[in-house]
Design a protein around this motif. Structure first.
Motif, PDB file in Angstrom:
ATOM      1  N   SER A  39       0.836  -0.829   0.410  1.00 40.84           N
ATOM      2  CA  SER A  39       0.097   0.151   0.344  1.00 40.84           C
ATOM      3  C   SER A  39       1.171   1.255  -0.103  1.00 40.84           C
ATOM      4  N   ASP A  40       0.313   2.423  -0.076  1.00 41.68           N
ATOM      5  CA  ASP A  40       1.026   3.549  -0.752  1.00 41.68           C
ATOM      6  C   ASP A  40       2.049   4.187   1.235  1.00 41.68           C
ATOM      7  N   SER A  41       0.869   3.924   2.434  1.00 44.02           N
ATOM      8  CA  SER A  41       0.629   3.879   3.325  1.00 44.02           C
ATOM      9  C   SER A  41       2.367   3.369   3.520  1.00 44.02           C
ATOM     10  N   LYS A  74      -1.970   5.665  -3.935  1.00 43.76           N
ATOM     11  CA  LYS A  74      -2.747   6.689  -2.776  1.00 43.76           C
ATOM     12  C   LYS A  74      -3.504   6.543  -3.272  1.00 43.76           C
ATOM     13  N   THR A  75      -4.501   6.461  -3.842  1.00 44.74           N
ATOM     14  CA  THR A  75      -5.771   7.143  -3.171  1.00 44.74           C
ATOM     15  C   THR A  75      -6.561   5.316  -3.212  1.00 44.74           C
ATOM     16  N   THR A 109      -6.927   3.449  -1.160  1.00 46.51           N
ATOM     17  CA  THR A 109      -6.904   2.753   0.401  1.00 46.51           C
ATOM     18  C   THR A 109      -7.494   1.444   0.765  1.00 46.51           C
ATOM     19  N   HIS A 142      -7.871  -0.428   6.114  1.00 46.45           N
ATOM     20  CA  HIS A 142      -6.659   0.549   5.211  1.00 46.45           C
ATOM     21  C   HIS A 142      -5.511  -0.900   4.991  1.00 46.45           C
ATOM     22  N   ASN A 148      -2.040  -2.957   4.799  1.00 41.43           N
ATOM     23  CA  ASN A 148      -1.056  -2.334   4.260  1.00 41.43           C
ATOM     24  C   ASN A 148      -0.047  -3.430   3.450  1.00 41.43           C
ATOM     25  N   VAL A 192     -10.281   8.477   6.929  1.00 37.84           N
ATOM     26  CA  VAL A 192      -9.951   9.487   5.679  1.00 37.84           C
ATOM     27  C   VAL A 192     -10.653  10.345   5.375  1.00 37.84           C
ATOM     28  N   ASN A 232     -11.905  12.890   2.560  1.00 36.50           N
ATOM     29  CA  ASN A 232     -10.519  13.135   1.585  1.00 36.50           C
ATOM     30  C   ASN A 232     -11.516  14.876   1.220  1.00 36.50           C
TER      31      ASN A 232
END
Length: 811
Positions: free
Chosen positions: A149-151, A183-184, A186, A193, A195, A371, A373
């Motif tokens: 994931s992005d995170s 990143k969008t 999740t 969300h 990992n 989250v 946005n």
């Protein structure tokens, strides 16, 4: 277009020429629009947001259904059949969440992460393109590859673009990083969300015993989504999938009897699955909308006051040939300018609130967060709210302005008496409405505060003080039962020897925690409905020290003890609600329970506690002995003599001595877990509702002050005459206060009626407080009355200090 630019330039000059009026109007609108935009962003995050995928309107959620489970998981064999036979769907994906012991490098400590085991077509069907690297290929279902994931890419690898091809350990198995999700994206859950993402077939290699229930047709563990073919609808897809499910029921009657499927858009499933959440969201949006109404009433009142000063200007423009339609456009342009600027400032306030929502952290090792946005949906909502507000508060004042008596206005200008009483009546109606609505908001906020206070003081039925919690799952380190049992026993024995430790116990779940278990069982002698095969009861696996350490008393029978081993008869403890419900006319002690081909004998009845939520009604609960019912995930409960946080380090040291690679979740005190976890949702709703109520109250108070101050300014000559013929300053002040009191009293009476009428709507938000609590209503009435009188005091004092000579010289 030239006319529009002319109107805009003129409107900007007029607003700049009246900075006080402009600032108050913009601030009022900013509060109203900001509160609504922030509330919408929260509602969007917890209910309304579409899935973060390409063309989300084409995505349908597929659930297994039965008489007792309308929204259930799908087995892997059923998923394959549905996927291969469906013609209405472009593709069908399956997924299953899986905890992982994550080590970014061999020398790094193991961390608990949440992975999503997915079918290899997962990203392709959803239309999610990796930001880096690639997604899974069709032949990688059993290959050790992972998409981060992005995170996780940011937190573990600092967004290093050379991460592709590197190896990480997931539950002591080497995986190759092949991609990074955008990143969008999740995940498919609004709160949890993931990992990282791994192939579905890798679950077998990650299991400590090398076994998986993936191939079992009665293992309903997968979430399933499909993408509709072009031109197809969800109802068409559901009809087709139901037909396929009917064929599967005939082909596999032992596992599929009574089971079908449903296919619906995600938002529809969310609302049906959790209607209380939908109702709460609607209530929050409605409460925020009331604040915007108060703000619009404030600005409308200001515009009516300003219309008085502009009456001569408007009359002259009408006299020299300007049409009323042309002037109406000009006045509405000015109102829309105010709304746009107010909306811009309100958006900044909303962003601040959104950051607060996003900063909330749940006391769980799961990657759970809200989250919010600042996306196109939120921006569109803010823009639409701003424009609608500009029209709402601008039309009526503009129409009243254009009804001026030309002759009187040109002669008298600002002092013209034309329609004065009617205008003031309109302003009075507006302020009465503001007071009434602010009372509704204050009542809602006060009820929520009292309810939250009661929740914090409510008896949970178990202890929360002097406890340290250390959740862990040896299976993430590939421990089998033969290894995990000695590990837990040695850890408990070592922890008991630490200075300051009074007692140690093991329990699978912590009461009121995010995780919980349900056990499918039957009770001997209890007759179930014909359509129901088993009962589903909340359960916890605990050792023989758990109930004593948690101060959960036994009502009858005995507790687990060291004699309850695998060689002894299988036993269980039920709570008092389960004993009354399933053994209504006989003693539950000695009763028999059947689960998973096992027969358990009830040896004790424990007192009811709160298991999942402080607001829950009593429900059946089952305790199973850890010595007889193994589970890998367990939480170490440590009772301490002093501050339990001090022992977090020593307990972790003992775990590392036994196994440096053991994955341990966040160690925390029970008090922190209780206050920050069990009460977090209630606290958030209370803060939002109370904050909105206070904002509405402030705006209403400002509106009341404005209307009284305006009245005093318009009655200066009258007040001067009264004082010149002998009226005392005190009587003048009382006259002004009486006017404010009358408006407040009317508003409070209307607000009381409105509050009582809508109070039942708050039932979904309240737990331990009646929506018509007399103490709350009394407090709000006194508060509103007291602050309103304070708001009227300044104009009253100003009126009492009017110089009669100066007042009589005004004209």
């Amino acid at each position: 277009m030239p006319t529009l630019w002319t109107d805009l330039r003129y409107g900007l000059r007029m607003l700049a020429a009246n900075p006080g009026f402009t600032a108050i109007a913009i601030l009022s609108l900013a509060i109203g629009i900001g509160a609504n935009t922030a509330t919408f962003s929260l509602a969007d995050a917890i209910l309304l947001r579409p899935l973060p995928v390409d063309r989300p309107s084409e995505i349908v959620r597929v659930d297994s259904t039965s008489a007792t489970t309308p929204y259930g998981g799908v087995s892997y064999p059923d998923y394959i059949d549905l996927r291969d036979r469906s013609k209405t769907l472009q593709g069908l994906i399956a997924y299953h969440d899986i905890p992982l012991g994550f080590r970014p490098s061999p020398d790094a400590p193991a961390q608990v992460k949440l992975g999503l085991a997915v079918s290899t077509n997962f990203f392709d069907v959803l239309g999610v393109k990796p930001a880096l690297g690639r997604s899974f290929s069709a032949d990688e279902d059993r290959q050790p590859v992972v998409v981060l994931s992005d995170s996780t890419w940011e937190s573990q690898f600092g967004r290093d673009r050379n991460v592709i091809g590197r190896h990480v350990q997931l539950s002591k198995v080497d995986f190759t990083i092949i991609g990074v999700a955008p990143k969008t994206f999740t995940g498919l859950d609004l709160f949890v969300h993931e990992n990282g993402y791994i192939p579905l077939g890798m679950q077998q290699q990650l299991a400590a015993d090398g076994k998986t229930s993936l191939e079992k047709r009665d293992s309903l563990s997968l979430g399933v989504y499909g993408r509709l073919q072009s031109g197809r609808t969800a109802s068409e897809a559901e009809a087709e999938l139901k037909a396929i499910a009917a064929n599967l029921e005939r082909a596999y009657p032992e596992t599929n009897r009574g089971r079908s499927v449903s296919a619906m858009p995600e938002l529809q499933v969310r609302i049906r699955q959790d209607p209380d959440n939908a109702v709460q969201t609607a209530i929050l949006l409605s409460i925020a909308g009331l604040v915007l109404l108060i703000a619009c009433a404030n600005v409308a009142s200001l515009l009516l006051s300003r219309a008085r000063a502009r009456s001569r200007e408007i009359a002259i423009r009408l006299a020299i040939g300007a049409s009323r339609g042309r002037l109406l456009r000009q006045l509405l342009t000015e109102s829309l300018l105010l709304a746009i600027v107010g909306g811009g400032v309100g958006l900044l306030l909303a962003v601040f609130c959104m950051r607060f929502f996003g900063s909330l952290r749940f006391p769980s090792t799961l990657p759970i967060s809200i989250v919010t946005n600042l996306d196109l949906r939120v921006l569109f909502f803010c823009a639409a709210t701003s424009l609608l507000s500009g029209i709402v508060f601008g039309v009526a004042p503009a129409l009243h302005t254009l009804r001026a008596d030309l002759t009187a206005a040109i002669k008298a200008g600002d002092s013209a008496p034309s329609k004065r009483s009617r205008r003031f009546q309109i302003r009075s109606v507006l302020v009465v409405g503001q007071v009434a609505v602010s009372m509704v908001l204050l009542v809602a906020g006060a009820l929520m505060v009292k309810d939250f206070t009661n929740l914090g003081q409510a008896r949970s039925g178990f202890r929360t003080d002097h406890l340290l919690l250390a959740p862990m799952d040896p299976e993430l380190s590939r421990y089998r039962e033969a290894q995990a049992r000695p590990f837990f026993q040695q850890l408990a024995d070592r922890t008991r020897t630490l200075p300051g430790v009074r007692a140690v116990a093991l329990g699978q779940h912590v009461p009121l925690g995010i995780t919980s278990s349900k056990t499918a069982l039957t009770v001997e002698g209890y007759e179930m409905p014909k359509s129901q095969k088993t009962l589903s009861v909340l359960s916890n696996i605990v050792d023989d020290h758990y109930l004593d350490l948690m101060h959960i008393p036994m009502l009858s029978g005995r507790n687990f003890d060291r004699h309850d081993t695998t060689a002894a008869p299988l036993v269980a403890i039920v709570n008092e609600t389960m004993a009354k419900e399933y053994w209504p006319k006989r003693n539950a002690i000695g009763g028999r329970i059947h689960k998973d081909n096992q027969t358990l004998q009830v040896i004790g009845i424990a007192k009811d506690i709160k298991y999942r939520d402080l607001s829950e009604h009593p429900q059946p609960f089952l305790y199973l002995p850890f010595a007889q019912q193994f589970t890998s995930f367990m939480t170490l409960h440590v009772e301490t003599a002093g501050d339990p946080a001090i022992l977090a380090g020593p307990v972790m040291a003992e775990i590392r001595r036994l196994d440096p690679g053991m994955t341990v979740s966040d160690v925390q005190t029970m008090q922190h877990f209780f206050t920050e976890g069990a009460l977090l949702g209630n606290r958030l709703i209370t803060q939002v509702v109370t904050g909105i109520g206070v904002l509405g109250f402030v705006l209403a108070t400002v509106g009341l002050y404005g209307v009284i101050a305006y009245s005093v300014s318009r009655r200066t000559r009258e007040i001067g005459i009264r004082m010149a013929i002998g009226a005392a300053p005190e009587s003048v002040a009382r006259m002004v206060l009486r006017q404010g009191f009358t408006l407040t009293a009317i508003g409070v009476i209307i607000g009381l009626a409105m509050s009582l009428a809508v109070s039942e709507l708050l039932t979904n938000l309240l737990v331990g407080v009646s929506p018509r609590d007399p103490l709350v209503y009394t407090f709000v009435i006194l508060l509103l009355g007291g602050i309103s009188m304070l708001a009227c005091y300044v104009p009253a004092r100003r009126a009492a200090r009017v110089d009669p000579l100066l007042a009589l010289r005004q004209d």
